[in-house]
Structure formats: C-alpha cells, structure tokens
Design a protein around this motif. Structure first.
Motif, mmCIF file in Angstrom:
data_model
loop_
_atom_site.group_PDB
_atom_site.id
_atom_site.type_symbol
_atom_site.label_atom_id
_atom_site.label_comp_id
_atom_site.label_asym_id
_atom_site.label_seq_id
_atom_site.Cartn_x
_atom_site.Cartn_y
_atom_site.Cartn_z
ATOM 1 N N GLU A 1 -17.634 -7.189 -15.250
ATOM 2 C CA GLU A 1 -17.785 -6.492 -13.978
ATOM 3 C C GLU A 1 -19.258 -6.174 -13.754
ATOM 4 O O GLU A 1 -19.929 -5.665 -14.656
ATOM 5 C CB GLU A 1 -16.972 -5.196 -13.961
ATOM 6 C CG GLU A 1 -17.023 -4.515 -12.597
ATOM 7 C CD GLU A 1 -16.340 -3.162 -12.554
ATOM 8 O OE1 GLU A 1 -16.412 -2.511 -11.502
ATOM 9 O OE2 GLU A 1 -15.752 -2.742 -13.571
ATOM 10 N N VAL A 2 -19.734 -6.484 -12.556
ATOM 11 C CA VAL A 2 -21.125 -6.194 -12.198
ATOM 12 C C VAL A 2 -21.131 -5.299 -10.960
ATOM 13 O O VAL A 2 -20.141 -5.223 -10.228
ATOM 14 C CB VAL A 2 -21.927 -7.495 -11.925
ATOM 15 C CG1 VAL A 2 -21.950 -8.374 -13.167
ATOM 16 C CG2 VAL A 2 -21.361 -8.263 -10.740
ATOM 17 N N GLU B 1 -21.147 -21.161 -5.478
ATOM 18 C CA GLU B 1 -22.481 -20.833 -4.960
ATOM 19 C C GLU B 1 -22.496 -19.490 -4.236
ATOM 20 O O GLU B 1 -23.536 -18.843 -4.150
ATOM 21 C CB GLU B 1 -22.970 -21.936 -4.037
ATOM 22 C CG GLU B 1 -23.305 -23.196 -4.815
ATOM 23 C CD GLU B 1 -23.896 -24.275 -3.936
ATOM 24 O OE1 GLU B 1 -24.116 -24.018 -2.740
ATOM 25 O OE2 GLU B 1 -24.137 -25.373 -4.464
ATOM 26 N N THR B 2 -21.346 -19.121 -3.687
ATOM 27 C CA THR B 2 -21.228 -17.805 -3.062
ATOM 28 C C THR B 2 -19.971 -17.144 -3.614
ATOM 29 O O THR B 2 -19.030 -17.821 -4.037
ATOM 30 C CB THR B 2 -21.098 -17.916 -1.523
ATOM 31 O OG1 THR B 2 -19.997 -18.776 -1.217
ATOM 32 C CG2 THR B 2 -22.357 -18.481 -0.901
ATOM 33 N N PRO B 3 -19.923 -15.792 -3.614
ATOM 34 C CA PRO B 3 -18.749 -15.103 -4.159
ATOM 35 C C PRO B 3 -17.493 -15.426 -3.360
ATOM 36 O O PRO B 3 -17.540 -15.594 -2.143
ATOM 37 C CB PRO B 3 -19.116 -13.620 -4.015
ATOM 38 C CG PRO B 3 -20.587 -13.572 -3.875
ATOM 39 C CD PRO B 3 -20.975 -14.846 -3.193
ATOM 40 N N ARG B 4 -16.365 -15.527 -4.055
ATOM 41 C CA ARG B 4 -15.068 -15.699 -3.402
ATOM 42 C C ARG B 4 -14.374 -14.349 -3.367
ATOM 43 O O ARG B 4 -14.763 -13.430 -4.079
ATOM 44 C CB ARG B 4 -14.241 -16.740 -4.158
ATOM 45 C CG ARG B 4 -14.959 -18.091 -4.174
ATOM 46 C CD ARG B 4 -14.248 -19.100 -5.042
ATOM 47 N NE ARG B 4 -13.030 -19.585 -4.396
ATOM 48 C CZ ARG B 4 -12.249 -20.526 -4.931
ATOM 49 N NH1 ARG B 4 -12.533 -21.043 -6.100
ATOM 50 N NH2 ARG B 4 -11.153 -20.921 -4.297
ATOM 51 N N THR C 1 -11.779 -7.601 -4.260
ATOM 52 C CA THR C 1 -12.680 -7.950 -5.362
ATOM 53 C C THR C 1 -13.373 -9.273 -5.049
ATOM 54 O O THR C 1 -12.730 -10.228 -4.616
ATOM 55 C CB THR C 1 -11.887 -8.093 -6.682
ATOM 56 O OG1 THR C 1 -11.258 -6.852 -6.978
ATOM 57 C CG2 THR C 1 -12.799 -8.493 -7.833
ATOM 58 N N ARG C 2 -14.677 -9.298 -5.250
ATOM 59 C CA ARG C 2 -15.417 -10.545 -5.089
ATOM 60 C C ARG C 2 -15.705 -11.117 -6.469
ATOM 61 O O ARG C 2 -15.946 -10.372 -7.413
ATOM 62 C CB ARG C 2 -16.701 -10.295 -4.311
ATOM 63 C CG ARG C 2 -16.358 -9.896 -2.869
ATOM 64 C CD ARG C 2 -17.568 -9.862 -1.987
ATOM 65 N NE ARG C 2 -18.505 -8.885 -2.461
ATOM 66 C CZ ARG C 2 -19.825 -8.949 -2.209
ATOM 67 N NH1 ARG C 2 -20.331 -9.945 -1.540
ATOM 68 N NH2 ARG C 2 -20.614 -7.996 -2.652
ATOM 69 N N TYR D 1 -17.237 -10.235 -11.600
ATOM 70 C CA TYR D 1 -16.386 -9.469 -10.695
ATOM 71 C C TYR D 1 -17.205 -8.372 -10.066
ATOM 72 O O TYR D 1 -17.971 -7.701 -10.760
ATOM 73 C CB TYR D 1 -15.318 -8.736 -11.525
ATOM 74 C CG TYR D 1 -13.885 -9.208 -11.384
ATOM 75 C CD1 TYR D 1 -13.576 -10.518 -11.080
ATOM 76 C CD2 TYR D 1 -12.839 -8.312 -11.602
ATOM 77 C CE1 TYR D 1 -12.244 -10.920 -11.009
ATOM 78 C CE2 TYR D 1 -11.522 -8.717 -11.530
ATOM 79 C CZ TYR D 1 -11.233 -10.022 -11.231
ATOM 80 O OH TYR D 1 -9.931 -10.416 -11.168
ATOM 81 N N GLN D 2 -17.035 -8.173 -8.775
ATOM 82 C CA GLN D 2 -17.516 -6.927 -8.174
ATOM 83 C C GLN D 2 -16.356 -6.310 -7.440
ATOM 84 O O GLN D 2 -15.807 -6.890 -6.492
ATOM 85 C CB GLN D 2 -18.700 -7.156 -7.221
ATOM 86 C CG GLN D 2 -19.216 -5.840 -6.671
ATOM 87 C CD GLN D 2 -20.413 -6.006 -5.727
ATOM 88 O OE1 GLN D 2 -20.996 -7.077 -5.625
ATOM 89 N NE2 GLN D 2 -20.739 -4.931 -5.034
#
Ligand code: ZN
Length: 135
Positions: free
Chosen positions: A82-83, A103-106, A112-113, A130-131
C-alpha cells in the motif's frame, strides 16, 4: 511512501482444499470470499495482522490466473504494497528504470487504485501497488 504490505496473493487449484491449511491448520480467520467474474477468479481473504493472505482460485481456465495456474502450478502470485501516492510512486519507479505493467493506475469497484510492477524489475516477484480511497 510505502505504508505496509496489504496482501500476499497465492494461486490455488481449489479454495476449499487450500483452506484446510491456511484456515484450519494454520488458524487464520476467513473473513470473506468473493467472485470476480471480470478477472475469472474466486478470492478468499484471510487477515494476518494489518495484512491479508488472498487465495486466488481461477473460475475460468482462460483467465490470467487460470493460465498462470496451468503453466506454473500453485504458488505465490504477487505481493501488494500500500502506498499513499500511487502516481508519485509510479513516477519514482519509472525514473529508476523500473518496468511497469500498467502505465496508469486501474480502478477497483471500491475506489482502490492499483498497478503492477513487472517481475523483471522486482527480483522476479510480481509487485502490486495499492492506493486506498481516502475518507
Ligand atoms: Zn492483489
């Protein structure tokens, strides 16, 4: 900043059979199970302190996890950290020459991204970032 390990994911052939070790013998609580039809996987969540073990059973042999199981057999699939700033973390990794799978967060349904780091750049381990949603 990396805050903690969110979960360790293990690919299994059968959730019930796997729970004989993780739940019954080792004694971890099973808090919930979930079927993700999009990813073709059933997931059992077993908390350990502030982290979780996630058992992944493919429900579709053609899914990513199904093909992984057929090729490699059961075993550890990925570690998720987790970040607090996923874009910042991804930019930092890219600046260090790290290869990212996404390349970009899902986005998950719960907000949660997430994104994956290629094992080639991470000592052979698939790493998930994870964010969690704030608030
Ligand atoms: Zn994961």
């Amino acid at each position: 900043m990396v805050k903690r390990i969110d979960h360790v994911a293990v690919v299994v052939e059968n959730l019930e059979a796997a729970l004989a070790f993780w739940r019954d013998a080792l004694g971890l609580p099973l808090t919930r199970t979930e079927r993700n039809e999009t990813e073709g996987v059933a997931i059992a969540f077993l908390p350990v302190g502030e982290s979780e073990i996630e058992l992944l059973e493919p429900t579709d042999a053609e899914s990513g996890i199904g093909r992984y199981l057929a090729k490699r057999g059961q075993g550890m699939h990925h570690v998720c950290v987790e970040v607090d700033d996923i874009e910042g973390t991804m930019a930092r990794l890219t600046a260090h020459g790290v290869e990212l799978i996404n390349e970009t967060p899902r986005l998950r349904d719960d907000g949660t991204r997430y994104a994956f780091v290629h094992p080639r750049s991470a000592s052979g381990v698939l790493v998930e970032l994870y964010q969690k949603p704030t608030g």
